[in-house]
Scaffold this active site. Structure first.
Site, mmCIF file in Angstrom:
data_model
loop_
_atom_site.group_PDB
_atom_site.id
_atom_site.type_symbol
_atom_site.label_atom_id
_atom_site.label_comp_id
_atom_site.label_asym_id
_atom_site.label_seq_id
_atom_site.Cartn_x
_atom_site.Cartn_y
_atom_site.Cartn_z
ATOM 1 N N GLY A 168 -4.134 0.390 -1.681
ATOM 2 C CA GLY A 168 -4.033 -0.811 -0.852
ATOM 3 C C GLY A 168 -2.966 -1.745 -1.389
ATOM 4 C CG HIS A 169 -3.135 -5.911 -0.269
ATOM 5 N ND1 HIS A 169 -4.356 -5.764 0.342
ATOM 6 C CD2 HIS A 169 -2.319 -6.486 0.638
ATOM 7 C CE1 HIS A 169 -4.280 -6.246 1.568
ATOM 8 N NE2 HIS A 169 -3.058 -6.685 1.779
ATOM 9 C CB VAL A 170 -3.356 -3.800 -6.475
ATOM 10 C CG1 VAL A 170 -2.903 -3.576 -7.920
ATOM 11 C CG2 VAL A 170 -3.815 -5.227 -6.281
ATOM 12 C CE LYS A 175 -13.556 -12.347 -6.375
ATOM 13 N NZ LYS A 175 -12.257 -12.070 -6.987
ATOM 14 N N GLY A 215 -7.105 4.296 -4.856
ATOM 15 C CA GLY A 215 -6.959 3.106 -4.013
ATOM 16 C C GLY A 215 -5.498 2.735 -3.882
ATOM 17 C CE1 TYR A 260 4.015 2.026 -0.556
ATOM 18 C CE2 TYR A 260 4.636 -0.237 -1.113
ATOM 19 C CZ TYR A 260 4.966 1.017 -0.626
ATOM 20 O OH TYR A 260 6.251 1.268 -0.229
#
Ligand code: NAD
Length: 352
Positions: free
Chosen positions: A179-181, A80, A177, A183
């Site tokens: 966001g990208h995931v 990472k 949350g 939603y």
């Protein structure tokens, strides 16, 4: 500020600190284990208040990637990168190119991708200075929809195991949350008849999900204590901790956020409280599976089938935990460690 002596060091193979004077780039790349193949993991851009927090984050995230790749049966190790910066203010093509140069110096031992604070488009600038990057536009693209499919399947698996229900109709899911995931997950959940309770610190994202999926919204601090069957954390890590544990009314926790348990003991407490925890690195492997298939022979159906395997992998984890009378987090660790500890498979290393 210890690194070798850090609680999260856990036998990392390599931790490299990079600085670029011209752009002000401060990056840390951690490579946990490469027994199964090159270390793959996203690049997170985050305004860490101090360097110790950045080190802790990168060590925990890269370790998680080793376990994730092993559980998803992929020929990757775990790594990472974190860049200490505010993605809204400091991110620029020059900074991303400078980061790419750092990746290039590691000569393929580490392959980067998007993460919190970076996007698919950012990968284009990184690609200008290194070939060791995946998740480019026109490649497999944004991995988040596949991560969301994996989380959805994980929720179905946990609901089947814990609630003995083969559908999500009428099941209440609290999503933290959007966001990208988050939603995409809400979309899948709403389509299958689940009731949604949602939160985000970004009002626009919250309003969109409330409107599109008839979700109920709550403030960020209320989400832990809502009356829901499932809590799906899809924001940041360490949200299962001494403060949140007494608040949970859910019977299942399954979400995309990395490193949800603040520490190992919190997994044991969840087991004692009979809250079924779906270990994060098993749940959120969909995006990683997607980037693995990037290339000229990319086949959506093959990716989908591999991601769908998360459902049964989780059932194996739940059964192992029940059989050995241990927490699900420990059961997942045992299975993953069997897969990466004792072997070295240079022959399965992929070239990207
Ligand atoms: P994102 O940045 O697009 O979304 C995160 C959302 O969480 C944002 O909308 C943000 O406003 C919200 N948020 C932050 N703090 C919050 C708080 N205290 N309360 C409520 N909402 C809060 O990130 P993403 O790509 O959707 O990823 C979400 C999580 O899943 C991250 O932990 C990420 O590491 C993990 N993950 C993502 C992927 C992927 O494919 N994107 C893969 C594996 C794991």
């Amino acid at each position: 500020m210890p690194v070798f002596g850090a609680v999260d060091f856990d036998a990392h193979e390599q931790v490299t600190f990079f600085h670029d004077k011209e752009t002000g780039l401060k990056a840390i790349i951690a490579i946990h284990n490469t027994n199964r193949g090159p270390a793959l993991g996203g690049c997170r851009i985050w305004p860490y208040p101090d360097e110790q927090q950045a080190i802790t984050d990168v060590l925990r995230l890269s370790r998680g990637m080793t376990y994730k790749a092993a559980m998803a049966n992929l020929p990757f190790g775990g790594g990472k990168a974190v860049v200490i910066a505010d993605s809204h203010k400091d991110k620029s093509p020059a900074l991303l190119r400078a980061f790419g140069k750092c990746v290039e110096k590691l000569d393929g031992c580490y392959i980067t991708a998007e993460d919190v604070g970076t996007s698919v488009d950012d990968m284009v600038f990184i690609r200008e200075t290194t070939s060791h990057v995946v998740g480019l536009p026109g490649g497999s693209g944004d991995p988040s929809p596949f991560t969301a499919i994996g989380v959805y399947d994980a929720i179905c698996s946990a609901v089947l195991y814990r609630l003995k229900k083969s559908t999500l109709k009428g099941v209440t899911v609290a999503v933290q949350g959007l966001g990208h995931v988050g939603y995409h997950l809400c979309k899948l959940l709403a389509e299958s008849g689940a009731q949604l309770i949602v939160t985000d610190i970004e009002t626009e994202l919250l309003e969109r999900v409330v409107k599109e999926f008839k979700a109920e919204s709550v403030s960020p601090e209320k989400i832990y204590g809502v009356e829901a069957d499932v809590f799906a954390p899809c924001a940041l890590g360490a949200i299962i901790n001494d403060v949140t544990l007494p608040q949970f009314k859910c019977v299942i926790i399954a979400g995309s956020a990395n490193n949800q348990l603040e520490c190992h003991a919190h997994g044991e407490i969840l087991a004692e409280k009979e809250i079924l925890y779906a270990p994060d690195y098993v749940v959120n492997a969909g995006g990683l599976i997607d980037v693995y298939y990037e290339g000229p022979n990319y086949d959506l159906d093959v990716v989908r089938a591999h991601v769908r395997g998360i459902h049964d992998t989780l059932l194996d984890v739940f059964h192992k935990a029940e059989e050995l009378k241990i927490s699900t987090s420990e059961a997942a660790d045992l299975i993953a460690e069997e897969r990466f500890r004792s072997i070295s498979h240079p022959e399965i290393a992929v070239s990207l």
